[in-house]
Write a protein that holds these residues in place. Sequence first.
Motif, PDB file in Angstrom:
ATOM      1  N   ASN A  94       0.784  -1.130  -0.013  1.00  0.00           N
ATOM      2  CA  ASN A  94      -0.061   0.091   0.120  1.00  0.00           C
ATOM      3  C   ASN A  94       0.828   1.299  -0.095  1.00  0.00           C
ATOM      4  O   ASN A  94       0.495   2.242  -0.706  1.00  0.00           O
ATOM      5  CB  ASN A  94      -0.719  -0.092   1.124  1.00  0.00           C
ATOM      6  N   ARG A  95       1.825   1.236   0.738  1.00  0.00           N
ATOM      7  CA  ARG A  95       2.888   2.545   0.799  1.00  0.00           C
ATOM      8  C   ARG A  95       3.568   2.543  -0.498  1.00  0.00           C
ATOM      9  O   ARG A  95       3.877   3.796  -0.949  1.00  0.00           O
ATOM     10  CB  ARG A  95       3.911   2.273   1.946  1.00  0.00           C
ATOM     11  N   GLY A  96       4.086   1.430  -1.134  1.00  0.00           N
ATOM     12  CA  GLY A  96       4.527   1.377  -2.430  1.00  0.00           C
ATOM     13  C   GLY A  96       3.633   2.232  -3.573  1.00  0.00           C
ATOM     14  O   GLY A  96       4.119   2.695  -4.512  1.00  0.00           O
ATOM     15  N   LEU A  97       2.336   2.127  -3.236  1.00  0.00           N
ATOM     16  CA  LEU A  97       1.301   2.530  -4.084  1.00  0.00           C
ATOM     17  C   LEU A  97       1.425   4.077  -4.046  1.00  0.00           C
ATOM     18  O   LEU A  97       1.190   4.824  -4.876  1.00  0.00           O
ATOM     19  CB  LEU A  97      -0.151   2.178  -4.294  1.00  0.00           C
ATOM     20  N   GLN A  98       1.544   4.562  -2.959  1.00  0.00           N
ATOM     21  CA  GLN A  98       1.339   5.991  -2.520  1.00  0.00           C
ATOM     22  C   GLN A  98       2.656   6.732  -2.357  1.00  0.00           C
ATOM     23  O   GLN A  98       2.703   8.060  -2.512  1.00  0.00           O
ATOM     24  CB  GLN A  98       0.805   6.239  -0.981  1.00  0.00           C
ATOM     25  N   SER A  99       3.838   6.012  -2.512  1.00  0.00           N
ATOM     26  CA  SER A  99       5.183   6.787  -2.253  1.00  0.00           C
ATOM     27  C   SER A  99       5.753   6.408  -3.468  1.00  0.00           C
ATOM     28  O   SER A  99       5.491   5.290  -4.199  1.00  0.00           O
ATOM     29  CB  SER A  99       5.955   6.401  -1.094  1.00  0.00           C
ATOM     30  N   ASN A 100       7.137   6.932  -3.668  1.00  0.00           N
ATOM     31  CA  ASN A 100       7.904   6.561  -4.867  1.00  0.00           C
ATOM     32  C   ASN A 100       9.221   5.514  -4.386  1.00  0.00           C
ATOM     33  O   ASN A 100      10.228   5.569  -4.865  1.00  0.00           O
ATOM     34  CB  ASN A 100       8.420   7.779  -5.693  1.00  0.00           C
ATOM     35  N   ARG A 101       8.874   4.947  -3.180  1.00  0.00           N
ATOM     36  CA  ARG A 101      10.095   4.031  -2.533  1.00  0.00           C
ATOM     37  C   ARG A 101       9.898   2.758  -3.320  1.00  0.00           C
ATOM     38  O   ARG A 101       9.399   1.853  -3.295  1.00  0.00           O
ATOM     39  CB  ARG A 101       9.546   3.690  -1.073  1.00  0.00           C
ATOM     40  N   ALA A 102      11.164   2.795  -3.942  1.00  0.00           N
ATOM     41  CA  ALA A 102      11.404   1.601  -4.938  1.00  0.00           C
ATOM     42  C   ALA A 102      11.288   0.121  -4.104  1.00  0.00           C
ATOM     43  O   ALA A 102      10.791  -0.716  -4.642  1.00  0.00           O
ATOM     44  CB  ALA A 102      12.670   1.636  -5.779  1.00  0.00           C
ATOM     45  N   ASP A 103      11.630   0.232  -3.178  1.00  0.00           N
ATOM     46  CA  ASP A 103      11.994  -0.817  -1.981  1.00  0.00           C
ATOM     47  C   ASP A 103      10.546  -1.175  -1.494  1.00  0.00           C
ATOM     48  O   ASP A 103      10.370  -2.542  -1.134  1.00  0.00           O
ATOM     49  CB  ASP A 103      12.643  -0.737  -0.852  1.00  0.00           C
ATOM     50  N   ASP A 104       9.350  -0.575  -1.810  1.00  0.00           N
ATOM     51  CA  ASP A 104       7.798  -0.827  -1.314  1.00  0.00           C
ATOM     52  C   ASP A 104       7.176  -1.257  -2.593  1.00  0.00           C
ATOM     53  O   ASP A 104       6.037  -1.643  -2.524  1.00  0.00           O
ATOM     54  CB  ASP A 104       7.299   0.230  -0.754  1.00  0.00           C
ATOM     55  N   GLN A 105       7.993  -1.385  -3.902  1.00  0.00           N
ATOM     56  CA  GLN A 105       7.192  -1.588  -4.886  1.00  0.00           C
ATOM     57  C   GLN A 105       7.336  -2.855  -5.589  1.00  0.00           C
ATOM     58  O   GLN A 105       6.580  -3.116  -6.419  1.00  0.00           O
ATOM     59  CB  GLN A 105       7.435  -0.385  -6.211  1.00  0.00           C
ATOM     60  N   ASP A 106       8.022  -3.710  -4.793  1.00  0.00           N
ATOM     61  CA  ASP A 106       8.312  -5.001  -5.432  1.00  0.00           C
ATOM     62  C   ASP A 106       8.438  -5.902  -4.409  1.00  0.00           C
ATOM     63  O   ASP A 106       8.877  -5.959  -3.394  1.00  0.00           O
ATOM     64  CB  ASP A 106       9.959  -4.887  -6.015  1.00  0.00           C
ATOM     65  N   VAL A 107       7.393  -7.068  -4.714  1.00  0.00           N
ATOM     66  CA  VAL A 107       6.983  -7.941  -3.431  1.00  0.00           C
ATOM     67  C   VAL A 107       8.196  -8.760  -3.084  1.00  0.00           C
ATOM     68  O   VAL A 107       8.543  -9.013  -1.962  1.00  0.00           O
ATOM     69  CB  VAL A 107       5.738  -8.761  -3.622  1.00  0.00           C
ATOM     70  N   SER A 108       9.135  -9.019  -4.010  1.00  0.00           N
ATOM     71  CA  SER A 108      10.444  -9.931  -3.544  1.00  0.00           C
ATOM     72  C   SER A 108      11.228  -9.043  -2.804  1.00  0.00           C
ATOM     73  O   SER A 108      11.858  -9.760  -2.133  1.00  0.00           O
ATOM     74  CB  SER A 108      11.062 -10.353  -4.763  1.00  0.00           C
ATOM     75  N   VAL A 109      11.401  -7.927  -2.994  1.00  0.00           N
ATOM     76  CA  VAL A 109      12.026  -6.771  -2.136  1.00  0.00           C
ATOM     77  C   VAL A 109      11.558  -6.608  -0.740  1.00  0.00           C
ATOM     78  O   VAL A 109      12.072  -6.933   0.336  1.00  0.00           O
ATOM     79  CB  VAL A 109      12.468  -5.536  -2.616  1.00  0.00           C
ATOM     80  N   ILE A 110      10.388  -6.560  -0.466  1.00  0.00           N
ATOM     81  CA  ILE A 110       9.392  -6.529   0.538  1.00  0.00           C
ATOM     82  C   ILE A 110       9.623  -7.741   1.483  1.00  0.00           C
ATOM     83  O   ILE A 110      10.218  -7.858   2.534  1.00  0.00           O
ATOM     84  CB  ILE A 110       7.942  -6.399   0.333  1.00  0.00           C
ATOM     85  N   GLU A 111       9.589  -9.052   0.650  1.00  0.00           N
ATOM     86  CA  GLU A 111       9.700 -10.321   1.379  1.00  0.00           C
ATOM     87  C   GLU A 111      11.341 -10.511   1.782  1.00  0.00           C
ATOM     88  O   GLU A 111      11.561 -10.888   3.054  1.00  0.00           O
ATOM     89  CB  GLU A 111       9.524 -11.581   0.377  1.00  0.00           C
ATOM     90  N   ASN A 112      12.184  -9.845   0.831  1.00  0.00           N
ATOM     91  CA  ASN A 112      13.604  -9.945   1.416  1.00  0.00           C
ATOM     92  C   ASN A 112      13.928  -9.197   2.548  1.00  0.00           C
ATOM     93  O   ASN A 112      14.395  -9.699   3.593  1.00  0.00           O
ATOM     94  CB  ASN A 112      14.527  -9.630   0.021  1.00  0.00           C
ATOM     95  N   ARG A 113      13.079  -7.974   2.603  1.00  0.00           N
ATOM     96  CA  ARG A 113      13.550  -7.018   3.974  1.00  0.00           C
ATOM     97  C   ARG A 113      12.949  -7.722   5.116  1.00  0.00           C
ATOM     98  O   ARG A 113      13.756  -7.531   6.261  1.00  0.00           O
ATOM     99  CB  ARG A 113      12.891  -5.948   3.572  1.00  0.00           C
ATOM    100  N   ILE A 114      11.966  -8.605   4.957  1.00  0.00           N
ATOM    101  CA  ILE A 114      11.288  -9.285   6.303  1.00  0.00           C
ATOM    102  C   ILE A 114      12.208 -10.274   6.363  1.00  0.00           C
ATOM    103  O   ILE A 114      12.501 -10.619   7.811  1.00  0.00           O
ATOM    104  CB  ILE A 114       9.645  -9.686   5.818  1.00  0.00           C
ATOM    105  N   LYS A 115      12.720 -11.034   5.548  1.00  0.00           N
ATOM    106  CA  LYS A 115      13.677 -12.054   5.986  1.00  0.00           C
ATOM    107  C   LYS A 115      15.021 -11.731   6.428  1.00  0.00           C
ATOM    108  O   LYS A 115      15.567 -12.182   7.482  1.00  0.00           O
ATOM    109  CB  LYS A 115      14.086 -12.898   4.454  1.00  0.00           C
ATOM    110  N   VAL A 116      15.591 -10.468   5.962  1.00  0.00           N
ATOM    111  CA  VAL A 116      16.738  -9.841   6.706  1.00  0.00           C
ATOM    112  C   VAL A 116      16.290  -9.647   8.086  1.00  0.00           C
ATOM    113  O   VAL A 116      17.304  -9.855   8.810  1.00  0.00           O
ATOM    114  CB  VAL A 116      17.098  -8.658   5.817  1.00  0.00           C
ATOM    115  N   TYR A 117      15.267  -8.908   8.093  1.00  0.00           N
ATOM    116  CA  TYR A 117      14.982  -8.588   9.694  1.00  0.00           C
ATOM    117  C   TYR A 117      14.716  -9.841  10.641  1.00  0.00           C
ATOM    118  O   TYR A 117      15.377  -9.748  11.449  1.00  0.00           O
ATOM    119  CB  TYR A 117      13.221  -8.206   9.758  1.00  0.00           C
TER     120      TYR A 117
END
Length: 191
Positions: free
Chosen positions: A127-150
């Motif tokens: 949802n944030r990816g739709l509203q902002s221009n944050r590239a890291d919020d616009q790709d589900v694999s990047v999102i999943e990777n950030r949660i994995k890194v966390y």
Amino acid sequence: MLNIVLFGPPGAGKGTQSEKLIVKYKLKHLSTGDILRAAIKNQTPLGLEAKKIIDKGELVPDEMVIGLISRELDEHKDAKGFIFDGFPRTTIQAQELDKMLTSKGLCINLMMVLEVEHNELIKRLMNRGLQSNRADDQDVSVIENRIKVYDEYTKVVADYYKAQNKYVAIHGMGSIDEIFERLCQAIKEYQ
Ligand code: ADP
């Protein structure tokens, strides 16, 4: 002084809640994500280096964020306290933060951890990816990777603060105001 680490996975609401907490408690908000994004926007050498890493959803090197935080602490000597958002993200960062604060006669008072279900995190970040221009919020694999890194590198930082009796878990599902109330209650109980 009131120094708080606001902790939790990407999408947990740290930035949103920090904005409310700084108003109520007159604290300075230190978000390494925001500082890095400002450096990217200004196309500084550090920003250009960080961008490649952030776009993949990996962590930038510890020295980089430690240096940024050290500078912020020096620049805001008159602050009534700080909210650390997105930092520390590794145990080394937590140890270095303690060293920096100790050398100034300060310490972390409280770590509050926002606990949010996995599916809700994905939903919020998309949802944030739709509203902002944050590239890291616009790709589900990047999102999943950030949660994995966390889960792999960052979650364990909670143990560092648990060992110091500074850890409080906060239920991070519900409305922004409900969650804010829970955070305020935890601060009240601490004080
Ligand atoms: P989120 O928590 O929603 O993923 P942030 O704005 O806190 O977003 O951070 C965005 C990105 O910046 C992270 O995915 C990471 O690449 C980098 N970053 C931010 N803070 C740190 C940190 N303390 N250590 C390493 N990398 C960081």
